[in-house]
Design a protein around this motif. Structure first.
Motif, PDB file in Angstrom:
ATOM      1  N   GLU A   1      -5.001   6.520   2.840  1.00  0.00           N
ATOM      2  CA  GLU A   1      -5.605   5.753   1.746  1.00  0.00           C
ATOM      3  C   GLU A   1      -5.028   6.215   0.407  1.00  0.00           C
ATOM      4  O   GLU A   1      -4.566   7.356   0.268  1.00  0.00           O
ATOM      5  CB  GLU A   1      -7.119   5.974   1.743  1.00  0.00           C
ATOM      6  CG  GLU A   1      -7.843   5.413   2.952  1.00  0.00           C
ATOM      7  CD  GLU A   1      -8.020   3.905   2.873  1.00  0.00           C
ATOM      8  OE1 GLU A   1      -7.557   3.298   1.889  1.00  0.00           O
ATOM      9  OE2 GLU A   1      -8.632   3.342   3.801  1.00  0.00           O
ATOM     10  N   PRO A   2      -5.046   5.346  -0.617  1.00  0.00           N
ATOM     11  CA  PRO A   2      -4.532   5.746  -1.928  1.00  0.00           C
ATOM     12  C   PRO A   2      -5.210   6.984  -2.509  1.00  0.00           C
ATOM     13  O   PRO A   2      -4.541   7.818  -3.132  1.00  0.00           O
ATOM     14  CB  PRO A   2      -4.793   4.506  -2.786  1.00  0.00           C
ATOM     15  CG  PRO A   2      -4.715   3.358  -1.814  1.00  0.00           C
ATOM     16  CD  PRO A   2      -5.325   3.900  -0.549  1.00  0.00           C
TER      17      PRO A   2
ATOM     18  N   CYS B   1       2.892   8.190   3.919  1.00  0.00           N
ATOM     19  CA  CYS B   1       2.679   7.156   2.897  1.00  0.00           C
ATOM     20  C   CYS B   1       2.114   5.864   3.455  1.00  0.00           C
ATOM     21  O   CYS B   1       1.389   5.139   2.759  1.00  0.00           O
ATOM     22  CB  CYS B   1       3.984   6.873   2.160  1.00  0.00           C
ATOM     23  SG  CYS B   1       5.377   6.457   3.261  1.00  0.00           S
TER      24      CYS B   1
ATOM     25  N   THR C   1       0.666   4.405  -2.617  1.00  0.00           N
ATOM     26  CA  THR C   1       0.445   5.808  -2.284  1.00  0.00           C
ATOM     27  C   THR C   1       1.606   6.676  -2.756  1.00  0.00           C
ATOM     28  O   THR C   1       1.398   7.804  -3.218  1.00  0.00           O
ATOM     29  CB  THR C   1       0.252   5.985  -0.764  1.00  0.00           C
ATOM     30  OG1 THR C   1       1.396   5.454  -0.064  1.00  0.00           O
ATOM     31  CG2 THR C   1      -1.001   5.274  -0.293  1.00  0.00           C
TER      32      THR C   1
ATOM     33  N   ILE D   1       4.516  13.002   0.109  1.00  0.00           N
ATOM     34  CA  ILE D   1       3.838  11.792   0.572  1.00  0.00           C
ATOM     35  C   ILE D   1       4.706  10.980   1.518  1.00  0.00           C
ATOM     36  O   ILE D   1       4.208  10.086   2.228  1.00  0.00           O
ATOM     37  CB  ILE D   1       3.408  10.912  -0.640  1.00  0.00           C
ATOM     38  CG1 ILE D   1       2.388   9.833  -0.221  1.00  0.00           C
ATOM     39  CG2 ILE D   1       4.635  10.270  -1.278  1.00  0.00           C
ATOM     40  CD1 ILE D   1       1.099  10.381   0.333  1.00  0.00           C
TER      41      ILE D   1
ATOM     42  N   ALA E   1      -3.613  10.116  -1.316  1.00  0.00           N
ATOM     43  CA  ALA E   1      -2.309  10.402  -1.909  1.00  0.00           C
ATOM     44  C   ALA E   1      -2.451  11.273  -3.157  1.00  0.00           C
ATOM     45  O   ALA E   1      -1.557  12.083  -3.470  1.00  0.00           O
ATOM     46  CB  ALA E   1      -1.593   9.100  -2.254  1.00  0.00           C
TER      47      ALA E   1
ATOM     48  N   ARG F   1       0.834  -1.205   0.000  1.00  0.00           N
ATOM     49  CA  ARG F   1       0.000   0.000   0.000  1.00  0.00           C
ATOM     50  C   ARG F   1       0.869   1.255   0.000  1.00  0.00           C
ATOM     51  O   ARG F   1       0.560   2.250  -0.675  1.00  0.00           O
ATOM     52  CB  ARG F   1      -0.917  -0.014   1.220  1.00  0.00           C
ATOM     53  CG  ARG F   1      -1.865   1.181   1.282  1.00  0.00           C
ATOM     54  CD  ARG F   1      -2.702   1.182   2.536  1.00  0.00           C
ATOM     55  NE  ARG F   1      -1.920   1.400   3.741  1.00  0.00           N
ATOM     56  CZ  ARG F   1      -1.751   0.502   4.708  1.00  0.00           C
ATOM     57  NH1 ARG F   1      -2.326  -0.682   4.612  1.00  0.00           N
ATOM     58  NH2 ARG F   1      -1.019   0.771   5.779  1.00  0.00           N
ATOM     59  N   THR F   2       1.951   1.226   0.748  1.00  0.00           N
ATOM     60  CA  THR F   2       2.859   2.372   0.809  1.00  0.00           C
ATOM     61  C   THR F   2       3.485   2.650  -0.550  1.00  0.00           C
ATOM     62  O   THR F   2       3.636   3.818  -0.954  1.00  0.00           O
ATOM     63  CB  THR F   2       3.950   2.114   1.860  1.00  0.00           C
ATOM     64  OG1 THR F   2       3.332   1.925   3.142  1.00  0.00           O
ATOM     65  CG2 THR F   2       4.928   3.265   1.933  1.00  0.00           C
TER      66      THR F   2
END
Length: 509
Positions: free
Chosen positions: A340-341, A336, A293, A332, A344, A289-290
């Motif tokens: 949530e995406p 990050c 983002t 970010i 970002a 996920r990081t």
């Protein structure tokens, strides 16, 4: 991971029908202990390999910095700026080994500065291995590389050596101790945190790395003054364009690639389950996920810069797009792992306008930064800290920073204003600390005539005057500083024919 442990007394009641129940229980427990030990070793090996690979990626960003810097300066200073990037890594390694790592992570310590592990004495420890030192060194030299871009094309080589060692050996480590060490007064992993009970969240360093490097570069460039020819006698801005857009794009892609070690690698480990364990969701998911983002913020900032600059100046500029992309990444970096995406995308959009706005202010106040490093890393880094205080989600904050019930999270996500307040305090203390340390250093260097090169050397270029020759054959046709202050032109006679009354025209006199 839960350990597989048992004692014979646990199993004897289950094996009471066997004549050798005690011996069998001991045998089974020995096997369980062996399996548990091997699984623990495998976990440590995987986590260390992950951290080492992330350190290699972050170190590869030095090559990205070198290419970006080289393309952004005029060709006559190419060797100089690339040598300073090598110096950042080499001098930074020794200063961080001797002092920096101890000041940053030398535990146990107080909330202000570390006190152990000088020269890696008594290290590795139960809390860290050599891979952790290597990873943190790569971060430290990234901060020094940011500063070198702000003062490019006019700074003496000895000044680079002094400031780089001081920044990586003292200034940066103290800041990283405050926000990343378990003992730091504003660290989110410190028990009984002193800052609103939660600390500031700067997961991968929008403030710790980017703001530190950007503000240090700001003071260096302000104290040195602009390059010759950057502003004309009327005070109007004159573009001193870098000599290679190709190198700028190459450096940008290398930095993009390295950022996947910079942000996802800041988890430090990957073999960790969330919740009860045994499912498909764990820290490996948070790592992915990081990375997502990070990608979305950078790409959004790049596109926003592309169309915004097209509307403002009337053309599509690849250099501006590259800087916008990096501005999104710098922003970010703080949040990050905890946003949530979709958030970002907001981060990247605003970061692009932050960079554009700070560049306008720089031109207005005649501030000269060849790589826009202070505006990009300092300005966008500060926005990234504020963004985290607004958009950090409750679930992700508790996953990444477990162990504290009721921990504050993003204000726009229903978490109140405590985290945002902590982020604002981080911006203020980093600005104050770097100003109080790097500002006087640059002033002392200037007073001792160790900061700026001579006017003649700057005009001719440092490659020729300081490094024995040019990086390659080149022509800086748009270099204003290479043009003479006045030019004599040849006046050609016109072709007018003699007048009919026999008088000669003035051109024939």
């Amino acid at each position: 991971m839960d350990s597989l442990t048992c004692t014979p007394s646990d199993l004897v009641p289950l094996l009471s029908s066997s004549a050798n129940a005690t011996a069998l229980a001991s045998f089974l427990c020995t096997r369980f202990s062996t399996i548990s030990s091997q699984l623990s070793d495998a976990t440590h090996a995987i986590d260390n390999t992950y951290l080492l690979f992330s350190a290699y990626l972050v170190f590869a960003m030095q090559l990205g910095f070198a290419m970006l810097c080289a393309g952004s300066v005029r060709a006559k200073n190419t060797m100089n700026i690339m040598l300073t990037n090598v110096l950042d890594a080499a001098a930074g390694a020794l200063s961080y080994y001797l002092f920096g790592f101890a000041f940053a992570f030398g535990a146990p310590s107080n909330g202000f500065i570390g006190r152990h592990f000088f020269g890696l004495k008594a290290y590795p420890s139960p809390d860290g291995d050599y891979s952790f030192f290597l990873y943190q060194w790569a971060f430290a030299i990234a901060a020094a590389g940011i500063t070198s871009g702000s003062i490019a094309e006019r700074t003496q080589f000895v000044a680079y050596l002094i400031y780089s060692s001081f920044l990586t050996g003292f200034v940066y480590p103290v800041v990283s101790h405050w926000f990343w060490s378990r003992d730091g007064w504003a660290s989110p992993i410190r028990p009984n945190n002193l800052l609103f009970g939660s600390g500031a969240i700067d997961f991968a360093g929008s403030g710790v790395v980017h703001m530190v490097g950007g503000i240090a570069g700001l003071w260096g460039a302000l104290i040195e003054g602009p390059r010759i020819g950057r502003f004309d006698r009327a005070g109007r801005s004159v573009a001193l364009r870098g000599h290679s857009a190709s190198l700028v794009v190459l450096g940008t892609f290398l930095l993009w690639f390295g950022w996947y070690g910079f942000n996802p690698g800041s988890f430090l480990t990957i073999m960790k389950g969330y919740g009860g364990g045994g499912g498909h969701y764990g820290q490996w998911s948070a790592v992915g996920r990081t990375a997502v983002t990070t990608t979305l913020a950078g790409c959004t900032a790049a596109l926003t810069t592309l169309f915004s600059k097209r509307l403002l100046v009337g053309h599509w500029n690849v250099i501006d797009v590259c800087n916008g992309l990096l501005g999104g990444f710098a922003a970010i970096t703080s949040g990050c792992s905890v946003v949530e995406p979709w958030a970002a995308i907001i981060c990247g959009f605003v970061a692009a306008w932050v960079l554009i706005g700070f560049n306008m202010l720089a031109a207005k106040f005649k501030y000269d930064d060849p790589l826009e490093a202070a505006q990009l890393h300092g300005g966008c880094g500060a926005w990234g800290l504020l963004f985290t205080g607004l958009f950090a989600t409750k679930a992700y904050v508790n996953e990444v920073y477990p162990g504290l019930s009721g921990r504050p999270y993003g204000m726009f996500m229903g978490g109140g204003g405590k985290l945002l307040g902590a982020q604002i305090i981080q911006i203020l203390v980093i600005t104050g600390w770097v100003t109080a340390t790097m500002g006087p250093l640059f002033c002392v260097l200037k007073k001792m005539n160790l900061l700026r090169i001579s006017r003649e050397d700057e005009t001719a270029g440092m490659d020729l005057t300081r490094h024995g020759g040019f990086a390659y054959v080149y022509h800086d046709e748009e270099d204003i500083s290479m043009r003479p202050t006045f030019m004599m032109t040849k006046i050609e006679p016109n072709n007018a024919s003699p007048s009919t009354d026999g008088q000669r025209s003035p051109s024939n006199v």
